[in-house]
Design an enzyme around this catalytic site. Structure first.
Site, mmCIF file in Angstrom:
data_model
loop_
_atom_site.group_PDB
_atom_site.id
_atom_site.type_symbol
_atom_site.label_atom_id
_atom_site.label_comp_id
_atom_site.label_asym_id
_atom_site.label_seq_id
_atom_site.Cartn_x
_atom_site.Cartn_y
_atom_site.Cartn_z
ATOM 1 N N CYS A 5 -13.774 -15.299 -12.541
ATOM 2 C CA CYS A 5 -13.955 -14.017 -12.170
ATOM 3 C C CYS A 5 -14.934 -13.513 -11.017
ATOM 4 O O CYS A 5 -15.911 -14.086 -11.218
ATOM 5 C CB CYS A 5 -13.962 -12.976 -13.507
ATOM 6 S SG CYS A 5 -13.756 -11.279 -13.247
ATOM 7 N N CYS B 167 -10.930 -10.874 -11.579
ATOM 8 C CA CYS B 167 -10.783 -10.089 -10.349
ATOM 9 C C CYS B 167 -11.162 -10.900 -9.165
ATOM 10 O O CYS B 167 -11.820 -12.009 -9.303
ATOM 11 C CB CYS B 167 -12.286 -9.186 -10.484
ATOM 12 S SG CYS B 167 -12.493 -8.237 -9.060
ATOM 13 N N CYS C 241 -14.632 -12.515 -21.931
ATOM 14 C CA CYS C 241 -15.094 -12.862 -20.647
ATOM 15 C C CYS C 241 -14.410 -13.565 -19.816
ATOM 16 O O CYS C 241 -14.501 -14.915 -20.050
ATOM 17 C CB CYS C 241 -16.619 -12.590 -20.245
ATOM 18 S SG CYS C 241 -16.967 -12.795 -18.776
ATOM 19 N N CYS D 19 -6.039 -4.730 -2.414
ATOM 20 C CA CYS D 19 -4.949 -5.394 -1.977
ATOM 21 C C CYS D 19 -4.028 -5.033 -3.314
ATOM 22 O O CYS D 19 -3.892 -5.830 -4.278
ATOM 23 C CB CYS D 19 -5.117 -6.813 -1.904
ATOM 24 S SG CYS D 19 -3.509 -7.607 -1.229
ATOM 25 N N HIS E 243 -17.715 -5.492 -12.369
ATOM 26 C CA HIS E 243 -18.221 -6.186 -13.554
ATOM 27 C C HIS E 243 -18.774 -5.217 -14.492
ATOM 28 O O HIS E 243 -18.818 -5.305 -15.834
ATOM 29 C CB HIS E 243 -19.133 -7.072 -13.177
ATOM 30 C CG HIS E 243 -19.840 -7.957 -13.996
ATOM 31 N ND1 HIS E 243 -19.180 -8.788 -15.102
ATOM 32 C CD2 HIS E 243 -21.069 -7.971 -14.543
ATOM 33 C CE1 HIS E 243 -20.035 -9.299 -15.768
ATOM 34 N NE2 HIS E 243 -21.305 -8.762 -15.525
ATOM 35 N N CYS F 138 -16.237 -3.356 -16.569
ATOM 36 C CA CYS F 138 -15.078 -4.041 -17.065
ATOM 37 C C CYS F 138 -14.877 -4.031 -18.688
ATOM 38 O O CYS F 138 -15.857 -3.922 -19.490
ATOM 39 C CB CYS F 138 -15.405 -5.729 -16.717
ATOM 40 S SG CYS F 138 -14.085 -6.653 -17.393
ATOM 41 N N CYS G 259 -5.735 -5.632 4.584
ATOM 42 C CA CYS G 259 -5.433 -5.693 5.717
ATOM 43 C C CYS G 259 -5.680 -4.959 7.004
ATOM 44 O O CYS G 259 -5.963 -5.493 8.040
ATOM 45 C CB CYS G 259 -3.774 -6.186 5.957
ATOM 46 S SG CYS G 259 -3.133 -7.352 4.706
ATOM 47 N N CYS H 233 0.769 -1.329 -0.302
ATOM 48 C CA CYS H 233 0.062 0.019 0.055
ATOM 49 C C CYS H 233 0.841 1.339 -0.195
ATOM 50 O O CYS H 233 0.570 2.197 -0.672
ATOM 51 C CB CYS H 233 -1.089 -0.088 1.038
ATOM 52 S SG CYS H 233 -2.080 -1.307 1.157
ATOM 53 N N CYS I 123 -12.598 0.138 -10.130
ATOM 54 C CA CYS I 123 -11.534 -0.148 -11.054
ATOM 55 C C CYS I 123 -11.741 0.118 -12.305
ATOM 56 O O CYS I 123 -10.659 0.296 -13.083
ATOM 57 C CB CYS I 123 -11.149 -1.557 -10.719
ATOM 58 S SG CYS I 123 -10.559 -2.054 -9.060
#
Lengths: 384, 594
Positions: free
Chosen positions: A299, A327, A293, A224, A270, A273, A175, A67, A308
């Site tokens: 995924c 993912c 896909c 993460c 999704h 994506c 975490c 991170c 994202c």
């Protein structure tokens, strides 16, 4: 640009996007495009010049420094801009600071200019800082916290001390937020007993703060690693007063303590994506290194609440599914167990993010995700 | 005797404690290195789908995730029985991903983690009394390498120019990895049987463009002599002596120009690499170049007994010209950076993975000395037994003690450069040995890292522009049934040293054991069953604690040499301390809370 759009942009500029409701958010993103929308707020940060100094104390527990690495990947604002423009005093950060712990015959030696242990104690004493935590906090063995000892004290002890005097706490990375990979099911997990700051996996009663009986406002920025924008923009929003702590937290955070703007309850990876078109046409890869896909390669994007797909990673270059990897829903509180096995479809497991698929709507997996899942089952059955 | 303990040693990955006993003369007489965190990491792979390993184990480390992921992919290739058929193009993509990760990691280490110690006030105290040259050197040190949030005597010091300049480059390298690896940290493209992403022609352009920008930084800050000239005359020199002579001649030219004016700036030709190569070493700077002062980094961090140390490399980077497939045992010569073992006296041996054992005699685990594939460990669960102040005879670390043929081994850039007989590094090591210094020391460890950066940057161009084929094949078929009752070993190199992952599965293709042995486990190992200290412990013992060989007297409260020596290995403790095995025999293990 038509007038409607201009008005919308103007509205956006004066708007506090972290407090925006979901409907407006999606409408705005649809109208001006994600980049322009997110850029609006970034400009706000970069152009803001005069602030009182904000002290940040950044502690590392059981972590991989991913991170912090990710933080250094930030762009517009990057870390140097954020520090100089927002007048952030990154007063303590174990990977970056000049100091280290120095003990001569067991006594802390020198001054805070060279000794990090003296420095961190002085900072905590002064108070008035934002505490950022990276990494999980060991509670084991037996509640002692001795599975992580730094500078002659357990990290649990240091965290308790720092948390008590903090104005607010940012838990960055899965975490620190939920325990993450340290809490994955294993033969030793009960003994190590790692905790997130205010959660252990999905359980909001088992965070380290609850264990210690400390009450502090917490913002979780999982992932993460956590995306640098998520970290820097949240930090920026707090410093700019865009999020008032604690008054606004209930409205801007979801039930797992995440800013809804980055981790929308009714929006999953999704939906944006880059391979979404293949899904809609029912075209699936069954071996790696294809273009289609990734659903059949396991995924978990329909269950991952993050932006994202709009934001992408490393200055907008790519993301997991774009690079052909399913993912793994690393922003979810149950990660990694909730996404394992990574390469097998979620329906086949009969488990969705640690909840049975029949009761999934009760947890904060949004209706859209459920619909996507059901949709996929139907599609796959027809396909086979 | 005074106990001087550095805890935490910051500016590394993870949490490391260095405890030393120091004499009145300021010389370290005893040392213990302790990993102070237990994660129990690989336990959660047990009974799981082995394919998850490549994505999960890279979460061991956010600095070198690519390395862990590729070591895992190597172990999985063998587990699935496909190592000999992995398409060449997938191997090239793995090379590029790792090459960029190594560059980013080394650049971060040199400028952000290691460099700031050069701006320690101890150097001001030693250098400025030496007059104009000393002051000029100090001004360069603090002007280039000071970190953020830095203060001297209560006054804020602005971040150094090299420090600030390096941060965007590190970011750029991470972006280049994202092009071919999805994102960074924790790239996503490693998978048994190949590579998940098929790069495009546009990707080649993008990576090349990032590369050129990074090299622009290198030519402005790091190395002022043209990069090609440097590579041609060091890495490609026909002998170690010629490589060293080229560097000495180059530096002599700079010294001749600057010694009167006391101008050691970048504008005068002193890139960071040139500056440190000259001023970092007593032998190079003072003896050979006639400089009035140096930092004497070659005087500390060495090994006093060559029979108790070896240099170990597993080898990394597949050779594209060898075509599809690879040999998982990494025989000598099979990788771009070869596997190999070099003894403490600089004699060469072939690498044999069966000679690796791990001891837990001084670590907080019960168990004996075994090969990693058979390793058995139980972590201590009584809080009172987890103590770090018991001295060298006690148990004092969560890091185990790996040994090669029973001997501690240093891993990392220096070991790799020696194993591949890189002319400059080899020449310097020989020169130090001939002049009564330890061939391995803080200085050679640092020069080896800088030189490795140059070599990999040089090779990367070929992988990206010549070898990478967007029309190529990137994977062979794998399915879970191919991993029944199988074993795999992945041997690779992380930026900070030799990295091995071992895996085995049962009749349902579920993981039975998963065991990584990581670079910092080698370098930061505690004593073994015979009481022999680990590499960093040996490097500390016998070294003086203060700047420039205690030139300004003994000051226990600023032991800058301990910091240099510790950081010269580029420790990664999150890697080192996760080590706990997954033995099938005892799984799930019964752990007693005492």
């Amino acid at each position: 640009m038509n007038t409607g759009k201009k008005n919308l942009v103007r509205t956006l500029e004066s708007m506090d996007f972290l407090k925006m409701d979901r409907r407006t958010f999606l409408k705005a993103v649809g109208a001006v495009g994600a980049t322009a929308f997110l850029g609006t707020y970034k400009t706000d940060i970069v152009s803001a010049l005069e602030f009182a100094e904000t002290k940040v104390v950044w502690l590392h527990g059981a972590e991989c420094t991913g991170c912090s690495e990710s933080l250094l990947n930030g762009g517009n604002p990057d870390i140097v801009q954020a520090i100089s423009k927002l007048n952030v005093n990154l007063a303590y950060h174990e990977t970056l600071l000049a100091q280290q712990g120095i003990f001569v015959d067991g006594k802390a030696a020198n001054t805070s200019e060279l000794n990090s242990e003296i420095l961190v104690d002085e900072l905590i004493e002064e108070g008035n800082y934002i505490l950022v935590v990276e990494g999980a906090i060991a509670n084991g063995p037996d509640g002692s916290g001795r599975y992580c000892v730094i500078g002659n004290r357990t990290f649990k002890e240091l965290f308790a001390k720092a948390a008590k005097n903090a104005n607010a706490i940012l838990a960055v990375g899965t975490c620190a937020a939920y325990g993450g990979i340290n809490c994955a099911d294993s033969a030793v997990e009960e003994i190590t007993d790692f905790r997130g700051v205010a959660f252990k996996k999905e359980n909001g009663d088992k965070g380290m703060l609850q264990e210690l009986g400390i009450h502090k406002p917490v913002i979780n920025i999982p992932g993460c690693p956590a995306h640098p924008d998520w970290m820097l923009l949240t930090l920026g929003a707090v410093i700019l007063g865009k999020i008032r702590i604690p008054e606004d937290l209930d409205s801007v955070l979801d039930s797992y303590g995440r800013p809804k703007v980055f981790f929308p309850p009714d929006h999953t990876v999704h939906e944006n994506c880059p391979r979404r078109g293949y899904y809609d046409r029912g075209e699936f890869d069954t071996e790696i290194s294809g273009d289609k896909c990734l659903w059949k390669l396991g995924c978990k994007a329909p269950y991952a609440h993050a932006d994202c797909g709009m934001r992408k990673w490393n200055s907008g270059i790519s993301m997991c599914t774009q690079a052909g990897s399913p993912c793994i829903a690393c922003v979810e509180p149950g990660f990694p167990d909730s996404a394992r096995p990574f390469y097998i479809e979620a329906e086949d497991k009969g488990i969705l993010l640690g909840a049975n698929i029949d009761t999934v709507s009760k947890v904060a997996v949004g209706a859209a995700a459920l619909a996507a899942g059901v949709h996929a089952v139907r599609r796959m059955k027809g396909d086979e | 005797m005074v106990n001087v303990t550095v805890d935490p040693l910051t500016r590394i990955e993870g949490h490391l404690r260095l405890s030393t006993e120091v004499s009145e003369a300021g010389v370290i007489t005893d040392a213990q290195t302790s990993g102070v965190l237990f994660r129990g990491f690989e336990r959660f792979l047990q009974n799981q789908d082995p394919r998850d390993a490549a994505l999960l184990v890279q979460r061991i480390c956010g600095v070198c995730p690519t390395s862990h992921s590729l070591a895992a992919a190597g172990a999985l290739d063998q587990l699935f029985g496909v190592a000999d058929t992995i398409p060449k193009d997938a191997l090239v993509a793995r090379n590029i991903n790792q090459g960029l990760n190594t560059l980013a990691s080394h650049a971060t280490h040199i400028y952000v983690l290691w460099g700031p110690d050069l701006a320690n006030p101890a150097y001001r105290d030693v250098l400025t009394p030496l007059g104009d040259t000393g002051s000029a050197v100090w001004n360069e040190l603090v002007g280039r390498f000071a970190p953020i949030s830095y203060k001297l005597d209560g006054q804020p010091v602005p971040p150094g120019s090299s420090y600030l300049g390096a941060i965007p480059e590190k970011k750029r390298l991470q972006e280049a990895i994202a092009v071919i690896g999805g994102k960074m940290p924790h790239q996503v493209t490693s998978f048994p049987g190949g590579y998940t992403y098929k790069p495009t022609f546009a990707d080649i352009t993008k990576i090349s463009s990032y590369y050129l920008q990074v090299m622009d930084f290198v030519s402005k800050y790091t190395l002022r002599v043209p990069f090609e000239t440097w590579i041609e005359n060091t890495y490609k020199a026909s002998s170690p002596a010629k490589a060293v002579n080229f560097v000495l001649e180059h530096l002599r030219g700079l010294v001749d120009k600057s010694v009167v004016s006391n101008n050691f700036s970048r504008e005068a030709g002193w890139g960071d690499a040139e500056f440190y190569t000259a001023f970092g070493s007593e032998l190079v700077g003072e003896t050979l170049l006639g400089l009035p002062a140096s930092l004497k980094h070659d005087r500390h961090g060495g090994y006093s007994d060559p029979s108790k140390i070896a240099f170990l490399a597993y080898g990394a980077f597949y050779k594209p010209e060898a075509g599809d497939g690879y040999d998982p045992r990494s025989p000598e010569g099979a990788r771009f950076q070869t596997s190999g073992v070099v003894t403490g006296n600089l004699e060469y041996q072939k690498f044999n993975p069966d000679l690796i054992t791990e001891s837990v005699a001084h670590a907080f685990y019960e168990g004996g000395e075994l090969h990693p594939s058979k390793g058995e460990t139980n972590p201590f669960t009584n809080p009172d037994d987890i103590r770090y102040d018991g001295g060298s005879d006690s148990r004092y670390s969560w890091i185990k003690a790996p040994r090669y043929g029973g001997i501690p081994a240093e891993v990392g850039p220096l070991a790799r450069m020696l194993a591949m007989k890189e002319p400059l590094t080899t020449g310097l090591a020989l020169a130090f040995k001939e002049n009564g210094y330890s061939p391995a020391n803080t200085y050679t460890r640092t020069i080896a890292r800088i030189q490795e950066l140059a070599i990999i940057a040089n090779e990367l161009v070929k992988w990206v522009t010549v070898d990478l084929d967007p029309n190529g094949k990137y994977a062979v078929h794998t399915d879970l049934s191919m991993a029944k009752d199988s074993e795999g070993m992945g041997l690779w190199e992380a930026p900070r040293g030799a990295l091995g992952h071992w895996i085995s599965t049962d009749s349902n293709s579920k993981v039975v054991t998963y065991q990584p042995v990581v670079p910092s486990t080698w370098n930061m190992s505690p004593r073994d069953g015979a009481g022999v200290p680990g590499p960093l412990e040996q490097a500390l013992i016998g070294s003086k604690i203060n700047a420039v060989e205690n030139a300004a007297g003994v000051e226990y409260s600023n032991p800058v040499n301990i910091l240099h020596i510790g950081r010269s290995y580029d420790p990664c403790i999150a890697c080192a301390v996760h080590t706990i095995d997954l033995s099938g025999k005892n799984a799930p293990r019964t752990l007693k809370l005492v």
